[in-house]
Design a protein around this motif. Structure first.
Motif, PDB file in Angstrom:
ATOM      1  N   LEU A 129      72.138   2.908 -48.452  1.00  0.00           N
ATOM      2  CA  LEU A 129      71.147   2.596 -47.413  1.00  0.00           C
ATOM      3  C   LEU A 129      71.709   1.619 -46.389  1.00  0.00           C
ATOM      4  O   LEU A 129      71.628   1.851 -45.183  1.00  0.00           O
ATOM      5  CB  LEU A 129      69.890   2.019 -48.065  1.00  0.00           C
ATOM      6  N   ILE A 130      72.307   0.534 -46.867  1.00  0.00           N
ATOM      7  CA  ILE A 130      72.750  -0.435 -45.865  1.00  0.00           C
ATOM      8  C   ILE A 130      74.022   0.028 -45.149  1.00  0.00           C
ATOM      9  O   ILE A 130      74.263  -0.355 -44.018  1.00  0.00           O
ATOM     10  CB  ILE A 130      72.908  -1.867 -46.418  1.00  0.00           C
ATOM     11  N   GLU A 131      74.740   0.920 -45.804  1.00  0.00           N
ATOM     12  CA  GLU A 131      75.868   1.522 -45.076  1.00  0.00           C
ATOM     13  C   GLU A 131      75.327   2.331 -43.900  1.00  0.00           C
ATOM     14  O   GLU A 131      75.850   2.293 -42.791  1.00  0.00           O
ATOM     15  CB  GLU A 131      76.669   2.425 -46.015  1.00  0.00           C
ATOM     16  N   PHE A 132      74.229   3.024 -44.154  1.00  0.00           N
ATOM     17  CA  PHE A 132      73.594   3.847 -43.127  1.00  0.00           C
ATOM     18  C   PHE A 132      73.042   2.981 -41.999  1.00  0.00           C
ATOM     19  O   PHE A 132      73.019   3.376 -40.846  1.00  0.00           O
ATOM     20  CB  PHE A 132      72.470   4.655 -43.789  1.00  0.00           C
ATOM     21  N   ILE A 133      72.586   1.789 -42.353  1.00  0.00           N
ATOM     22  CA  ILE A 133      72.056   0.880 -41.333  1.00  0.00           C
ATOM     23  C   ILE A 133      73.196   0.308 -40.486  1.00  0.00           C
ATOM     24  O   ILE A 133      72.984  -0.074 -39.337  1.00  0.00           O
ATOM     25  CB  ILE A 133      71.273  -0.271 -42.008  1.00  0.00           C
ATOM     26  N   GLY A 134      74.391   0.236 -41.060  1.00  0.00           N
ATOM     27  CA  GLY A 134      75.512  -0.227 -40.255  1.00  0.00           C
ATOM     28  C   GLY A 134      76.250  -1.440 -40.811  1.00  0.00           C
ATOM     29  O   GLY A 134      76.962  -2.120 -40.082  1.00  0.00           O
ATOM     30  N   ILE A 135      76.063  -1.709 -42.093  1.00  0.00           N
ATOM     31  CA  ILE A 135      76.857  -2.775 -42.726  1.00  0.00           C
ATOM     32  C   ILE A 135      78.108  -2.122 -43.300  1.00  0.00           C
ATOM     33  O   ILE A 135      78.016  -1.095 -43.967  1.00  0.00           O
ATOM     34  CB  ILE A 135      76.060  -3.446 -43.872  1.00  0.00           C
TER      35      ILE A 135
ATOM     36  N   PRO B 179      80.331   1.759 -38.270  1.00  0.00           N
ATOM     37  CA  PRO B 179      79.269   0.837 -38.691  1.00  0.00           C
ATOM     38  C   PRO B 179      78.636   0.111 -37.508  1.00  0.00           C
ATOM     39  O   PRO B 179      77.413  -0.044 -37.440  1.00  0.00           O
ATOM     40  CB  PRO B 179      79.988  -0.142 -39.607  1.00  0.00           C
ATOM     41  N   ARG B 182      76.266   2.408 -35.754  1.00  0.00           N
ATOM     42  CA  ARG B 182      75.052   2.617 -36.553  1.00  0.00           C
ATOM     43  C   ARG B 182      74.141   1.404 -36.453  1.00  0.00           C
ATOM     44  O   ARG B 182      72.929   1.522 -36.329  1.00  0.00           O
ATOM     45  CB  ARG B 182      75.421   2.859 -38.025  1.00  0.00           C
ATOM     46  N   TRP B 183      74.775   0.238 -36.517  1.00  0.00           N
ATOM     47  CA  TRP B 183      73.985  -0.995 -36.408  1.00  0.00           C
ATOM     48  C   TRP B 183      73.233  -1.033 -35.084  1.00  0.00           C
ATOM     49  O   TRP B 183      72.058  -1.357 -35.027  1.00  0.00           O
ATOM     50  CB  TRP B 183      74.915  -2.196 -36.558  1.00  0.00           C
ATOM     51  N   TRP B 186      70.213   1.340 -35.044  1.00  0.00           N
ATOM     52  CA  TRP B 186      69.022   0.841 -35.749  1.00  0.00           C
ATOM     53  C   TRP B 186      68.462  -0.409 -35.096  1.00  0.00           C
ATOM     54  O   TRP B 186      67.252  -0.626 -35.110  1.00  0.00           O
ATOM     55  CB  TRP B 186      69.335   0.603 -37.230  1.00  0.00           C
ATOM     56  N   LYS B 267      67.683  10.143 -45.885  1.00  0.00           N
ATOM     57  CA  LYS B 267      69.020   9.738 -46.317  1.00  0.00           C
ATOM     58  C   LYS B 267      68.970   9.367 -47.807  1.00  0.00           C
ATOM     59  O   LYS B 267      69.787   9.818 -48.610  1.00  0.00           O
ATOM     60  CB  LYS B 267      69.474   8.553 -45.460  1.00  0.00           C
ATOM     61  N   LEU B 268      67.999   8.550 -48.174  1.00  0.00           N
ATOM     62  CA  LEU B 268      67.896   8.131 -49.572  1.00  0.00           C
ATOM     63  C   LEU B 268      67.457   9.270 -50.483  1.00  0.00           C
ATOM     64  O   LEU B 268      67.855   9.336 -51.636  1.00  0.00           O
ATOM     65  CB  LEU B 268      66.923   6.954 -49.695  1.00  0.00           C
TER      66      LEU B 268
END
Lengths: 188, 303, 349
Positions: A129-135, B179, B182-183, B186, B267-268
């Motif tokens: 999930l947080i990889e998807f958010i951009g971490i 990344p 993507r950041w 969002w 995604k999840l």
């Protein structure tokens, strides 16, 4: 959206607001940061959530064995990796962590039988999930370190620290932490 | 008389019959509203209340929400009948799996659904929406005929969902970004969040008595609507639905700020299917992925 | 009232002029499928051919999250850092009359027992430029709460009405702030002729015709006064899911909550929007909640808007913009509730 409006204002008052907002960055780290900044070098800040029964003892083992590892890690001891809520990791990032290590007993060795199995599933999903958010996932690492593996602990801490050092500060989160909630706030 | 008039009539008759015979205390369904292009949830306690019921492609709201303890005014009734599309039945199954409802006390009036209208789609409510007006979830629907029901209304039809590649096209695109990108993506969306919590309040699976965001000792999620607070809320909301979300899309539909929340959920959903092998909403006897484990679970990400 | 004419190019120049004068210039901007009030960097970003912004512009006077002070903790004392109360000059363009009416209704509240400097300092710095509506839908009911889609005097400092030629706006300046804005850019505003005034009149009539929903609110307040408990509440609002979407988009909802965001070393005390429909709005520390079920919370929303606020401040706390009905996830249409109440009041039940 509201932040967006104030962006132009923020930049100009950013320096002014910095002082009272440093608490957001975690005050206890201020002096260290300053020290590092005065040397002109940034040092990564790494939080390790470790379980009481295996990795913490492993870290102890490294200490009693006088093994050296990089001093960037702050260890937070929890009873079991199963106790670690993803909220802990988010909060660590919010308070200025550049990287996080979660470490516990090897599968099958959990003091509470299955805590680490549950943690493994939870983090398998959370890291996606947080990889998807951009971490960058290099900032959130996991390991199994037993009570006897002092050496492995040293290796992992060094490797994680090097990886984070190469990545640089976690600017995404830190910019958020420094951002004043709204408008401008000034010292007296 | 159109197909939807027939379905509506059948629902009315059945609901009135169930209430008249005293088989149920309340029937949850849809009724029209003065606002064009919309319908609203409705509750019938007496046979004559059921006259208002309709069913058409404007019936977008997910009704299983009213079966949970978050809505005690309805769910506390002893015996409930509920009008449910295939996707709603998935939520009923998920609630059953989480021991939130006693299935034997609920009469599911399954309705064969050919898709409902999207958030910005146009539909007069008399005929099926055009493909471009369909809601996103309906394009990939594999439960046009509900998988579990006590009564079925409408002719059974086979589902023909679009391909998985198409369904996950946007997610795949985002995954390929760096990344940093993507950041940014969002950040742009989350900065609009107003923390109205419509996403969680409308979710049938967000039934906690006290949400983590309301807990103050300690306070884990900053309550303010700034970058930090919005990010924490949206991540944790998605995480708490990992392996549980059935993909009904109510959160995204309800979001007044149009945040694409289903990207996170889907995604999840995909990850939990790949990692743990379960899909929520299909089998009430499946375990909840994050509540169980297998010794041979994927270990590769752990050093 | 001072009247002028400004054409589309000059309106763009006005926005440009304000931006270069350093004012925070806000206008409706298209974001995805909706319009939001956002600061614009150039006039090209602004969209005036639109229906209604998703969120009301109240946030420019009363932001969703506002720090009221920050503090740091020393060994055995606390140091308070006050907030700077000088706010930037702001001009908000493209409001609808229902949006513009909000601040005027709320002034009484923010000045009531304590003068809220955050509100009034911002209010002083902020000018609103409203526009006659070009579109309306069935959720709109402004004419039922004493407003109208072309009203110039609902609270805006300038009111623009697009004339039939589609190129020129008829400008009305009902306030001193509006007149000042006109005098600041004299070359952009042309004098208005009588025929322009007539054209403005007919454009206004056309706008009035857009509002199809007419409610009779004459008996509503009285009915509310005697029906704190009634079967209507549960019947109409049992479906309410208890989110804050309605209140957070409303031009007049103003409830807020104080919350600290802190570490052991210090923190910020914030004023955050809150909503009476959210379940823990009245939750006591003891665990007792006087509004323990959803229809009691929704009743508060209606009571506050159509009774309590009128009793206290003489104004209806609703501008008929219809945002709450449109965005409600379960289509709890406030106009439908009012229609039901009016019907009950008329039938004497």
């Amino acid at each position: 959206m509201k932040k967006y409006f104030f962006k132009s204002v923020q930049i100009s008052v950013f320096r002014v607001i910095r002082v009272p907002y440093l608490w957001l960055k975690n005050m206890s780290e201020q002096s260290e940061n300053k020290k590092n900044e005065s040397n002109g070098e940034w040092e990564p800040k790494i939080i390790a959530f470790v379980c009481n029964w295996c990795t913490y003892v492993g870290a102890d083992m490294a200490g009693t064995g006088r093994m050296k590892y990089q001093a960037n890690v702050r260890i937070i001891k929890v009873p079991c990796t199963g106790r670690i809520d993803p909220l802990f990791l988010m909060r660590a990032f919010e308070r200025g962590a550049d990287g996080i290590l979660v470490s516990g007993c090897h599968p099958g060795d959990c003091h509470y039988n299955a805590g680490n199995y549950h943690a493994r599933r939870r983090f398998a999903a959370f890291r996606k999930l947080i990889e998807f958010i951009g971490i960058d996932l290099r900032r959130l690492q996991f390991s199994w370190v037993s009570a006897a593996e002092g050496k492995k602990f040293v290796t992992i801490i060094n490797e994680v620290t090097d990886a984070i050092r190469a990545l640089g500060p976690c600017k995404e989160y830190q910019s958020m932490a420094l951002e004043p909630p709204k408008d401008k706030v000034m010292p007296e | 008389m159109s197909e939807y008039d027939n379905i509506s009539n059948e629902i009315r008759e059945l609901a009135a019959k169930l209430l008249a015979r005293g088989e149920v205390d309340v029937v949850i369904g849809y009724k029209p509203t003065a606002l064009p292009g919309r319908t609203q949830p409705a509750f019938a306690y007496k046979p004559e209340d059921a006259r208002e019921f309709v069913f058409n492609p404007l019936c977008v709201s997910g009704l299983p929400l009213y079966l949970t303890k978050a809505k005690p005014e309805i769910s506390a009734k002893d015996r409930i009948a509920i009008v449910a599309k295939g996707c709603d039945v998935k939520n009923i199954v998920a609630l059953q799996r989480e021991n939130q409802i006693r299935r034997e006390k609920i009469k599911v009036i399954g309705v064969v659904c050919k898709g409902v209208v999207g958030k910005y789609g146009r539909c007069d409510g008399k005929t099926e929406p055009k493909p471009e007006d369909l809601d996103e979830k309906c394009r990939y629907c594999d439960v046009n005929t509900p998988r579990d029901y006590d009564y079925l209304i409408g002719e059974k039809i086979e589902s023909s969902p679009q391909s998985k590649e198409k369904e996950f096209e946007e997610i795949n695109r985002i995954e390929k970004l760096s990344p940093r990108e993507r950041w940014k993506f969002w950040e742009e969306h989350f900065k609009r969040c107003i923390k109205c919590y419509a996403c969680s309040k409308v979710c049938p699976l967000c039934y906690c008595n006290r949400c983590i965001v309301d807990k103050t000792m300690p306070r884990w999620i900053d309550p303010s609507s700034h970058a930090r607070g919005n990010l924490a809320w949206n991540i944790i909301r998605a995480q708490h639905l990992a392996g549980r979300c059935t993909g009904c899309g109510e959160c995204e539909r309800s979001c007044p700020m149009d945040i694409p929340l289903m990207l996170l959920n889907k995604k999840l959903e995909r990850e939990s299917e790949e990692l743990f092998g379960y899909r929520s909403g299909y089998n009430p006897h499946d375990p909840i992925p994050l509540a169980v484990f297998r010794e041979e679970d994927d270990d590769e990400f752990v050093r | 009232m001072e009247t002028k004419i400004i054409n589309k190019q000059d309106l763009a120049k006005l926005i440009d002029g304000l931006i270069s004068a350093g004012a925070r210039t806000v206008a409706p901007v298209k974001v995805g499928q909706m319009h939001l009030f956002q600061e614009v960097r150039s006039p090209a970003e602004a969209v005036f051919d639109y229906f209604l912004a998703r969120r009301s512009p109240k946030e420019f006077l009363f932001p969703q999250t506002e720090p009221i002070f920050s503090y740091t903790r020393q060994k055995d004392s606390v140091k308070i850092h006050p907030v700077d109360m000088a706010f930037p000059r702001t001009v908000v363009f493209g409001l609808r009359p229902c949006d513009a009416a909000g601040p005027g209704i709320l002034d009484a509240l923010f000045a009531w027992d304590y003068e809220d400097k955050f509100w009034f300092n911002r209010r002083e710095q902020t000018a609103f430029v409203s526009m006659t509506c070009a579109q309306a839908d069935h959720a709109c009911f402004c004419s039922s709460v004493g407003l109208s889609p072309d009203a110039a005097d609902t609270g805006a400092d300038l009111h623009l009405t697009l004339l039939d030629d589609g190129q020129r706006y008829f400008v009305e300046a009902p306030t001193g702030k509006g007149k000042k804005l006109v005098s600041e850019f004299p070359s952009l505003f042309k004098p208005a002729t009588d025929s322009d005034a007539a054209a403005r009149g007919s454009a206004g009539e056309k706008a009035k015709g857009l509002i199809t929903r007419k409610l009779d609110l004459s008996n509503v307040k009285q009915w509310l006064g005697s029906h704190f408990t009634d079967e209507l509440w549960e019947r109409l609002s049992a479906k309410c899911i208890g989110c804050g979407a309605c209140a957070f988009e409303c031009p007049t909802c103003h409830c807020f909550d104080f919350q600290d965001e802190a570490t052991p070393e210090g923190g910020v005390r914030c004023k955050n929007w809150d909503s009476c429909c959210i379940d823990n709005f009245t939750l006591h520390a003891s665990g007792h909640n006087p509004r323990n079920i959803q229809h009691k919370r929704y009743r508060q929303r209606i009571m506050h808007k159509f009774k309590y606020y009128i009793d206290k401040f003489g104004k209806t706390l609703c501008t008929g913009c219809g945002r709450c009905s449109r965005q409600c996830p379960v289509t709890l249409d406030i106009a439908e509730v009012l229609e039901n109440i009016a019907a009950k009041a008329a039938s004497g039940s």
